[in-house]
Write a protein that holds these residues in place. Structure first.
Motif, short mmCIF file in Angstrom:
data_model
loop_
_atom_site.label_atom_id
_atom_site.label_comp_id
_atom_site.label_asym_id
_atom_site.label_seq_id
_atom_site.Cartn_x
_atom_site.Cartn_y
_atom_site.Cartn_z
N SER A 260 59.64 -33.66 99.15
CA SER A 260 60.19 -34.75 98.35
C SER A 260 60.37 -35.98 99.24
CB SER A 260 61.53 -34.36 97.75
OG SER A 260 62.17 -35.48 97.18
N ASP B 104 62.20 -38.36 98.81
CA ASP B 104 63.62 -38.71 98.84
C ASP B 104 64.39 -38.01 99.95
OD1 ASP B 104 63.17 -40.33 96.65
OD2 ASP B 104 63.85 -38.83 95.19
N LEU B 105 63.82 -36.91 100.47
CA LEU B 105 64.51 -36.14 101.51
C LEU B 105 64.08 -36.51 102.92
CD1 LEU B 105 64.52 -32.53 99.96
CD2 LEU B 105 66.42 -34.14 100.12
N LYS B 106 63.14 -37.42 103.06
CA LYS B 106 62.60 -37.71 104.39
C LYS B 106 63.67 -38.16 105.37
CE LYS B 106 57.75 -38.73 103.39
NZ LYS B 106 56.68 -39.74 103.52
N GLY C 82 59.49 -34.22 104.12
CA GLY C 82 60.58 -34.26 103.16
C GLY C 82 60.86 -32.88 102.58
#
Length: 233
Positions: free
Chosen positions: A18, A20-22, A40
């Motif tokens: 994801s 968004d998780l990087k 991510g």
């Protein structure tokens, strides 16, 4: 086994990545990413993927270690760990040990070391001369120095604490925070087997340890004794 390729591992990780998780994942890479990138994937989600590919041939593990992506190299470290723990490793413990040392430049973060060193390095050296750990302790690379400490977990588990205390004494004045944290954690664990040896170690080397290492080393001591050693540090 079908699907046991580096490409299959990477594809599985990309499927659950994801963007968004990087930033959150990147926080775990201690010295800054440099040329490393992140997909991510939460590190805890890497391990089931690694376990599903625990039969990966040695050359394919090497290909994972070639990756510029943190999570893919973590999968390699986890696969090496799973294989080292297995009664019948598809690659053999010596081959895993050699790969770990030969490609240590790709095991360049604290959690990559911590995942694989105890069973890949420590287990291999358990019934062999342990000079390689002392050579790692003299390295200019902090992650190799951390391996020298972390690998002794396998010895501690068997009640052998001599090498842990000896290597930590060599590195007591080390300037790298993650080496200091390894010292604190591992001498505390060794001290659970031999409390008097821990006290002697802190009495002799406490003035060279970081405050964080002393805090970690004394966590399980009685409060008054803890305060004495923390004042010394």
């Amino acid at each position: 086994m079908s699907g046991q390729t580096a490409s299959a591992v990477e594809a599985a990780l990309r499927t659950i990545a994801s963007p968004d998780l990087k930033a959150e994942v990147a926080r775990f890479f201690f010295d800054g990413l440099g040329e490393t990138e992140v997909l991510g994937v939460g590190i805890g989600k890497v391990f089931p993927v690694a376990k599903a590919h625990a039969g990966l041939p040695l050359g394919e593990i090497g290909r994972l270690l070639d990756s510029r992506f943190y999570e893919i190299r973590m999968a390699a470290a986890a696969i090496m760990d799973f294989q080292a723990r297995a009664r019948k490793s598809p690659n053999g413990l010596e081959a895993l040990y050699r790969l770990y040392l030969d490609r240590h430049d790709r095991l360049d973060n604290w959690d990559l070391v911590d995942r694989a060193a105890p069973h890949v390095v420590g287990q291999y050296l358990f019934e062999r001369p342990r000079l390689p750990l002392y050579e790692l302790a003299e390295s200019t690379d902090p992650w190799r120095r951390r391996t020298a400490i972390v690998a002794t977990w396998y010895f501690i588990r068997a009640g052998q604490v001599e090498d842990t205390f000896a290597i930590c004494a060599m590195l007591a004045g080390d300037g790298h925070v993650m080496v200091q944290k390894a010292i604190g954690s591992w001498v505390r664990t060794a001290g659970e087997k031999d409390p008097e040896r821990l006290r002697a170690f802190l009495g002799e080397h406490g003035d060279r340890l970081s405050a964080e290492a002393i805090r970690m080393a004394t966590e399980k001591m009685p409060p008054e004794e803890r305060r004495i050693f923390r004042r010394k540090g």
